[in-house]
Design a protein around this motif. Sequence first.
Motif, mmCIF file in Angstrom:
data_model
loop_
_atom_site.group_PDB
_atom_site.id
_atom_site.type_symbol
_atom_site.label_atom_id
_atom_site.label_comp_id
_atom_site.label_asym_id
_atom_site.label_seq_id
_atom_site.Cartn_x
_atom_site.Cartn_y
_atom_site.Cartn_z
ATOM 1 N N LEU A 362 0.842 -1.193 0.000
ATOM 2 C CA LEU A 362 0.000 0.000 0.000
ATOM 3 C C LEU A 362 0.878 1.244 0.000
ATOM 4 C CD1 LEU A 362 -3.069 0.411 0.241
ATOM 5 C CD2 LEU A 362 -2.683 0.926 2.647
ATOM 6 N N ALA A 372 5.815 13.326 -6.745
ATOM 7 C CA ALA A 372 5.390 14.330 -7.720
ATOM 8 C C ALA A 372 4.706 15.493 -7.015
ATOM 9 C CB ALA A 372 4.457 13.702 -8.737
ATOM 10 N N PHE A 376 5.992 19.490 -6.821
ATOM 11 C CA PHE A 376 5.151 20.624 -7.198
ATOM 12 C C PHE A 376 4.926 21.562 -6.021
ATOM 13 C CE2 PHE A 376 3.938 18.335 -11.058
ATOM 14 C CZ PHE A 376 4.053 19.378 -11.943
ATOM 15 N N ALA A 419 8.617 24.854 -16.621
ATOM 16 C CA ALA A 419 7.330 24.168 -16.508
ATOM 17 C C ALA A 419 7.411 22.770 -17.117
ATOM 18 C CB ALA A 419 6.240 24.982 -17.186
ATOM 19 N N MET A 420 8.103 22.673 -18.259
ATOM 20 C CA MET A 420 8.239 21.364 -18.905
ATOM 21 C C MET A 420 9.009 20.396 -18.007
ATOM 22 S SD MET A 420 6.734 20.948 -21.606
ATOM 23 C CE MET A 420 5.698 21.966 -22.610
ATOM 24 N N LEU A 422 9.195 20.493 -14.760
ATOM 25 C CA LEU A 422 8.307 20.123 -13.650
ATOM 26 C C LEU A 422 7.328 19.052 -14.098
ATOM 27 C CD1 LEU A 422 7.348 23.479 -11.938
ATOM 28 C CD2 LEU A 422 8.244 21.469 -10.834
ATOM 29 N N MET A 423 6.751 19.286 -15.267
ATOM 30 C CA MET A 423 5.771 18.343 -15.812
ATOM 31 C C MET A 423 6.408 16.963 -15.977
ATOM 32 S SD MET A 423 2.634 18.738 -17.134
ATOM 33 C CE MET A 423 1.886 17.287 -16.504
ATOM 34 N N GLY A 426 6.918 15.370 -12.604
ATOM 35 C CA GLY A 426 5.631 14.951 -12.062
ATOM 36 C C GLY A 426 5.116 13.714 -12.770
ATOM 37 N N LEU A 427 5.150 13.743 -14.098
ATOM 38 C CA LEU A 427 4.633 12.607 -14.875
ATOM 39 C C LEU A 427 5.437 11.355 -14.620
ATOM 40 C CD1 LEU A 427 3.590 13.848 -18.411
ATOM 41 C CD2 LEU A 427 2.196 12.881 -16.593
ATOM 42 N N ALA A 430 4.482 9.981 -11.232
ATOM 43 C CA ALA A 430 3.078 9.585 -11.198
ATOM 44 C C ALA A 430 2.861 8.308 -12.008
ATOM 45 C CB ALA A 430 2.203 10.712 -11.723
ATOM 46 N N PHE A 434 1.559 4.749 -10.554
ATOM 47 C CA PHE A 434 0.349 4.081 -11.051
ATOM 48 C C PHE A 434 0.624 2.626 -11.394
ATOM 49 C CE2 PHE A 434 -3.550 6.396 -12.073
ATOM 50 C CZ PHE A 434 -3.275 7.542 -11.368
ATOM 51 N N ASP A 437 1.080 0.596 -8.333
ATOM 52 C CA ASP A 437 -0.198 0.344 -7.700
ATOM 53 C C ASP A 437 -0.832 -0.921 -8.281
ATOM 54 O OD1 ASP A 437 -2.075 0.920 -5.863
ATOM 55 O OD2 ASP A 437 -3.141 2.413 -7.064
ATOM 56 N N ARG A 438 -0.705 -1.055 -9.616
ATOM 57 C CA ARG A 438 -1.296 -2.217 -10.271
ATOM 58 C C ARG A 438 -0.514 -3.490 -9.970
ATOM 59 N NH1 ARG A 438 -4.198 -1.248 -15.353
ATOM 60 N NH2 ARG A 438 -5.615 0.412 -14.759
ATOM 61 N N ASN A 441 -1.288 -4.306 -6.198
ATOM 62 C CA ASN A 441 -2.681 -4.604 -5.910
ATOM 63 C C ASN A 441 -3.290 -5.347 -7.091
ATOM 64 O OD1 ASN A 441 -2.605 -3.151 -3.432
ATOM 65 N ND2 ASN A 441 -2.619 -1.294 -4.691
ATOM 66 N N LEU A 444 -6.504 -4.619 -9.073
ATOM 67 C CA LEU A 444 -6.648 -3.533 -10.038
ATOM 68 C C LEU A 444 -6.176 -3.961 -11.416
ATOM 69 C CD1 LEU A 444 -5.170 -0.558 -8.015
ATOM 70 C CD2 LEU A 444 -7.557 -0.926 -8.569
#
Lengths: 447, 383
Positions: A362, A372, A376, A419-420, A422-423, A426-427, A430, A434, A437-438, A441, A444
């Motif tokens: 978890l 991420a 930010f 900004a790019m 940072l993006m 973050g991506l 993230a 994700f 997580d799959r 778990n 999912l």
Amino acid sequence: MNALKRTFYDLVRYPSAVLGLSIILGLLLVAVYALVTIPYDEAVRLWRGGEDVWYLNPKYAAPSWVNFFSIKKAPVSFAVSTADGTMSKTVTPSSEDIATTDIKYSFDYQYDTFPQEMILYYTATFKDKLPFASVLWTTPDGRKIKIANMAVDRRTAFRFSQDPKLQKTLKTNDVMEGLFADPKAETPTPVKGIYTLEIIGTTFESGSTLDTQYVSHGELYGLAGTDKYRRDLMLPLLYGTPIALAFGLLAAIGTAVLTMSIAAIGTWNGGWVDGLIQRITEINLVLPFLAILIMVGTFYSRSIWLMLGVTIVLGIFGATIKTYRAVFLQSKESSYIEAARAYGASNSRIIFNYLIPRMIPLLIPALVSSVAAFVFLEASLAVLGLGDPVLPTWGKVINDAFTDGALYQGRYYWVLQPAMLLMLTGLGFAMLGFALDRVFNPKLRDM
Amino acid sequence: MSSKSLAANAETQVRSEPTAKKSFDDSTLIRMTKYTGIRLVTMAITVTIGVYLTILIANMGGYVDTIMRNEIRDNTTQSILANPSFRTLSTEAKQRLIQEKITSEENRLGLNQPFAVRSLGYLTNALTLNLGRAMQMTSDQGSKEVRLILLERLPATLLLTGTSELFLFFVSVFVALALSRKYGGWFDKFTIALSPTSAAPPWFYGIFLILIFAAVLRVLPFGGLVDVPPPDNKIDYALSVLKHLILPAASVIIASIFLSIYTWRTFFLIFSSEDYVEVAKAKGLSPRDVEQRYILRPTLPTIITSFALLAITLWTGFTLTETIFLWPGLGITIYRAIGLYDTPVIVGSTIIYAYLLAITVLLLDFIYALVDPRVKIGGGGSK
């Protein structure tokens, strides 16, 4: 170890995980490169140094890759000097104490617009008699223009466009046009080709020297451009990477580990400890997190480490503690815990060896994804003007750009580059989160 | 937030609810009243402690006082030295006058009391929303009352938060339901692929929206609440506000919509694979009935809890969105107050935020109690 391997193989089946991992890896490489090539003190000096450090750069210059996308090529800035050998210099003694210093620099000008400004900095050493220098300009079509004749002090700067004599010689107020434009053309267009700047200096003492530095401020500069203080944006873009990663990772790990330990201790002990933790969480939920961070930043210190500490402290008693508590309550009743209790395991052994490991599936995805959010958060604070006062960060660049109205003035590169990045950060985290997580778990997985 | 955590949240919520004693179990009304009463009292205590903490942090044991004292000294000294009518006075008389003025000014601002007293006094004032007078800032009407300054800003914040949150909530729940009905389609995959974009906060998307729609296309304003000068006509005024609302609201929505749809969709999928849903389907109930009675109804408490959590995160996040879009709400006020070291305004807006958060939590708790049968029948775990 085997479990780790299996997780890894499960993970690389997801394209988003592979992409996320490669982004993170790339950022890590950039971070290491930045830390190795630019030591901390040097980074702070380059970022906070003042005009003395930045005078060679133009103001508000866009990055030079802009030329790839535009039909009209804008001039790229450059700086050369005799000190580092980029300008050729020959000294010929003529008689007794008198010597001639011939300095030459030729460059290929293939742009469609004019430079903003050109500056010649002289550095001279002498006892009483000032050296003398005359400057000559040769255009690709063979015209020779006498730029200036001047006595040179120890440190003299000659700004081409602000020299009234030169304006008179060229019969125009716009010196750059006078030097670069094709005299036959109707609208001023620069002549393309090799230009030569020649400085013929005469020194009048033995041991007296003359050195020059020639700076051309174009419309573009380097790979990242410059801001309104003439700072090279490459520095914050590069150096912001380790700072962002450090802040994000430390905050995420700190918050996750502490939250989990506190939730585990609370659930295991129950009673007033659990009650207290619950009440603190409820109070913390009512406190406006960002407003408090802003207050701390304004009143105490804007140091990034203090911000990190406050973020972790306020983050521990967040909504996640409730989630962890619920899961702990379930596993507390499981039979393997009962077995551990039966053989006489100590409280701390049960909590740290049996309860917490159950939470890893978890914890890990949530932790990776939260990196991420923290990256930010650091940028958000900087955008509010509460960034660390000495460190060059991405958020700071965005903040500078915003206070200067960069979007309004059309200087998009200033905002878009940080900004790019940072993006991307973050991506990267993230997407990995994700996928994790799959993997962890399985329920999912086929959804 | 994974769907697992949503379910877990719901569970904790139930566990932590104080339950009424069996002897009062007679009517649902009494139980509901008692539940609400207990929630109100706990919330009141929570808010009090939260507000006091805010005051402690804001005053930080007197550091702000030093800043204020220095400023009072500077201002008073300068105003007296610059005043031509005092020029004839001797230096000592001037000094005495300055000292008197400083003392009276410090008394006016309540700086001469010990910190503990001051903070307790501030706490009572804060809780009764008697927020005092601002030191520097004024409202648009020129008033120095903190309450007026903040109340003037509240509608703008409520407009922005309300619009974007409601839109976000309903759209994501309904789209998620639609997606969960036939998952695996291209739109489903598209949403999953886009959900990591929610890692970035609203202001970040705000920058891009400003860049595209304001700077390049020039179709929407850069920021602010209305056009300058504001239109006289009421309809034009509303339209102008609406036009200014599009970008900030869109940035808030874009920043969370994909993750929120993804979370809901997974959540509904997990619930629709429960045995009782399968039984309902086997019985031959229409998909609509299955959805409403067997999927939506049992998940309603969780939906509400997570909406509360979303609302709380969004409340705090608006400071930056408002700053980027120059939206004249509470967030930008707190930011400006901090720049001016205006302690009453900072504490005031933090209190208003704390109250807003508390009201949100309380309201949703109440709705939660209404829809969760376990609260109504007084069951659930013990505290």
